[in-house]
Design a protein around this motif. Structure first.
Motif, short mmCIF file in Angstrom:
data_model
loop_
_atom_site.label_atom_id
_atom_site.label_comp_id
_atom_site.label_asym_id
_atom_site.label_seq_id
_atom_site.Cartn_x
_atom_site.Cartn_y
_atom_site.Cartn_z
N ASP A 1 17.93 40.52 24.13
CA ASP A 1 18.10 39.17 23.58
C ASP A 1 17.20 38.17 24.30
OD1 ASP A 1 20.00 40.12 21.86
OD2 ASP A 1 21.72 39.42 23.03
N PRO A 2 16.41 37.40 23.55
CA PRO A 2 15.53 36.42 24.21
C PRO A 2 16.32 35.26 24.83
CG PRO A 2 15.35 36.23 21.83
CD PRO A 2 16.22 37.43 22.11
N ILE A 3 17.50 34.95 24.27
CA ILE A 3 18.39 33.95 24.85
C ILE A 3 19.71 34.63 25.14
CG2 ILE A 3 19.60 31.77 24.47
CD1 ILE A 3 17.30 30.95 22.64
N ARG A 4 20.20 34.42 26.37
CA ARG A 4 21.42 35.08 26.82
C ARG A 4 22.39 34.01 27.31
NH1 ARG A 4 17.85 39.06 30.63
NH2 ARG A 4 16.68 40.01 28.96
N TYR A 5 23.67 34.25 27.15
CA TYR A 5 24.68 33.29 27.57
C TYR A 5 25.58 33.92 28.61
CZ TYR A 5 23.04 30.96 23.40
OH TYR A 5 22.24 30.38 22.46
N THR B 1 22.82 29.07 29.92
CA THR B 1 21.97 29.61 28.87
C THR B 1 20.69 30.11 29.53
OG1 THR B 1 22.86 28.02 27.29
CG2 THR B 1 20.79 29.10 26.70
N CYS B 2 20.45 31.39 29.39
CA CYS B 2 19.33 32.05 30.07
C CYS B 2 18.28 32.45 29.03
CB CYS B 2 19.86 33.28 30.80
SG CYS B 2 18.62 34.28 31.58
N THR B 3 17.05 31.98 29.22
CA THR B 3 15.96 32.29 28.32
C THR B 3 14.93 33.14 29.05
OG1 THR B 3 16.28 30.15 27.24
CG2 THR B 3 14.21 31.30 26.79
N LEU C 1 13.04 34.19 34.35
CA LEU C 1 14.11 33.64 33.51
C LEU C 1 14.22 32.14 33.73
CD1 LEU C 1 16.84 36.31 34.33
CD2 LEU C 1 15.35 36.25 32.33
N ASP D 1 19.44 27.00 31.75
CA ASP D 1 19.87 25.66 31.40
C ASP D 1 21.38 25.67 31.54
OD1 ASP D 1 19.72 23.02 30.45
OD2 ASP D 1 20.11 23.68 28.39
#
Length: 145
Positions: free
Chosen positions: A97-101, A119-121, A137, A140
């Motif tokens: 996943d490019p964005i992870r929570y 929020t991890c990108t 990484l 936010d």
């Protein structure tokens, strides 16, 4: 894990991987049970030369037989800047996943009793030979405290 001089970044990032659990006798394409302990810098920007504001300490492990999913537990120790203290981050993510929570489950200092969402990108991923990779990484944080 095999040390690869092309990926040597130990001045900035450090990780130690365990071997798969010895009782796994079936094919293990998702590295189920493999654990990584890490100590990485927290910086303002993605470059190794960016201002370091702290250090992240923790571990993750591969926790699925079917997918590349990682269960993370780490503490962000923020030692520079206007706000000082720790944030504890916890949760499962899919590696692709490019964005992870992830969930923020606590904090100390200026972040006393913090709760919220991290929020991890994925900014950069380099895969070298088997067992070697490096990534950058961006986090936010939405915090309540």
């Amino acid at each position: 894990m095999v040390w690869n001089p092309l990926l040597n970044n130990t001045d900035y990032f450090n990780s130690v991987y365990s071997a798969p659990p010895p009782n796994i006798t079936f094919p293990n394409p998702t590295f189920f049970g493999v654990t990584s302990t890490f100590e990485d810098p927290l910086t303002i920007g993605p470059s190794n030369d960016s201002l370091q504001i702290g250090t992240a300490h923790g571990f993750y492990f591969f926790d699925s037989l079917r997918d590349f999913t990682l269960f993370h537990i780490f503490t962000a120790n923020i030692t520079e800047g206007d706000y000082l203290g720790t944030l504890d981050v916890f949760g499962q993510v899919r590696e692709i996943d490019p964005i992870r929570y992830l969930t923020v489950i606590g904090g100390t200092g200026d972040f006393m009793l913090a709760r919220g969402l991290a929020t991890c990108t994925l900014i950069e991923l380099y895969r070298g030979p088997p067992g070697a990779a490096r990534w950058t990484l961006f986090f936010d944080l939405d915090l309540y405290y």
